[in-house]
Write a protein that holds these residues in place. Structure first.
Motif, PDB file in Angstrom:
ATOM      1  N   UNK A 120       1.120  -1.337   0.270  1.00 24.23           N
ATOM      2  CA  UNK A 120      -0.078  -0.154   0.500  1.00 24.23           C
ATOM      3  C   UNK A 120       0.853   1.800  -0.222  1.00 24.23           C
ATOM      4  N   UNK A 121       2.246   1.144   0.451  1.00 23.86           N
ATOM      5  CA  UNK A 121       2.880   2.405   0.777  1.00 23.86           C
ATOM      6  C   UNK A 121       3.762   2.778  -0.571  1.00 23.86           C
ATOM      7  N   UNK A 122       3.666   1.736  -0.977  1.00 24.43           N
ATOM      8  CA  UNK A 122       4.855   2.971  -3.114  1.00 24.43           C
ATOM      9  C   UNK A 122       3.215   2.848  -3.599  1.00 24.43           C
ATOM     10  N   UNK A 123       2.052   2.638  -2.819  1.00 20.04           N
ATOM     11  CA  UNK A 123       1.296   2.986  -4.513  1.00 20.04           C
ATOM     12  C   UNK A 123       0.838   3.844  -3.690  1.00 20.04           C
ATOM     13  N   UNK A 124       0.406   4.296  -2.439  1.00 20.30           N
ATOM     14  CA  UNK A 124       0.376   6.328  -1.865  1.00 20.30           C
ATOM     15  C   UNK A 124       0.936   6.651  -2.299  1.00 20.30           C
ATOM     16  N   UNK A 125       3.050   6.697  -1.975  1.00 22.83           N
ATOM     17  CA  UNK A 125       3.678   7.320  -2.876  1.00 22.83           C
ATOM     18  C   UNK A 125       3.120   7.936  -4.292  1.00 22.83           C
TER      19      UNK A 125
END
Length: 233
Positions: A120-125
């Motif tokens: 989720x964090x790389x997609x949010x970035x």
């Protein structure tokens, strides 16, 4: 100049596409929901997860939880960034505030290999970067390749009021920071116990230092025990 022109044309094309406009709204609201919910948990003073303290991410989050109002501050920033993204007029500011927070979460997730936010964090970035690109027309002025017009003429008059005000501000900050706390953990037990001689409750101060440097108790718990001892005196 050719690069600036091409980027302006690309940005204009993207802005004119209604489907990219819908995707922008989706990214804004999705990112906002993620941070508002995560921040609300912190503001309420609850633990973010039920991970074991021995688990790498759990160990970090437990330490973060015991930082007191810093934990709350992180939650407030997350909620603020999310709320700013909800409204079109403040979305640019929200995206700018959001980016360093989510980038930090990404690097943390990768460094401890936390599967809870590993995807989720790389997609949010990426979504955050897209929103920053969407507002390229507002942010391009801080890019290194963009040359701002040079000011006409130079004022050589020394700004006495400005520097006097700056010096006064620095002095006030130094005074407040050095007098705001009645007890400090210091860097070593020896340095910590030096302040106990002039403390209102020397014994409670020494217990506080022992809890921090020898017992390894969380700072907030040690501070609460010290405050109770001082009030009970």
């Amino acid at each position: 100049m050719n690069l600036i022109k091409k980027l302006d044309e690309l940005h204009l094309w993207a802005r004119q596409n209604k489907w990219l406009g819908y995707f922008t709204i989706f990214c804004r609201l999705s990112l906002a929901a993620g941070f508002i919910m995560a921040g609300f948990v912190k503001v309420k003073g609850e633990r973010f997860t039920n991970l074991s303290n021995n688990q790498p991410m759990g160990h970090y989050l437990e330490a973060l939880y015991h930082t007191g109002y810093y934990y709350t501050f992180v939650g407030i920033l997350q909620m603020l960034a999310g709320a700013l993204l909800v409204f079109r007029r403040t979305a640019t500011l929200g995206a700018v505030l959001y980016f360093p927070i989510i980038l930090n979460i990404l690097i943390l997730s990768l460094s401890v290999r936390f599967e809870g936010s590993l995807l989720s964090s790389p997609l949010m970035v990426l979504a955050n970067l897209y929103l920053l690109c969407w507002d390229y027309d507002k942010l391009k002025y801080i890019m290194p390749y963009y040359r701002m017009p040079k000011p006409v003429g130079t004022d050589k008059k020394f700004p006495f009021k400005f520097f006097a005000g700056s010096a006064a501000t620095i002095a006030i900050i130094i005074f407040i920071i050095t007098h705001i706390y009645n007890i400090m953990p210091r860097n070593t037990e020896r340095d910590c116990k030096r302040q106990c001689k002039n403390n209102i409750n020397p014994h409670a101060c020494e217990v506080f230092c022992d809890d921090i440097h020898n017992q390894g108790k969380p700072f907030d718990q040690s501070l609460e025990a010290y405050d109770r001892a001082v009030k009970a005196k």
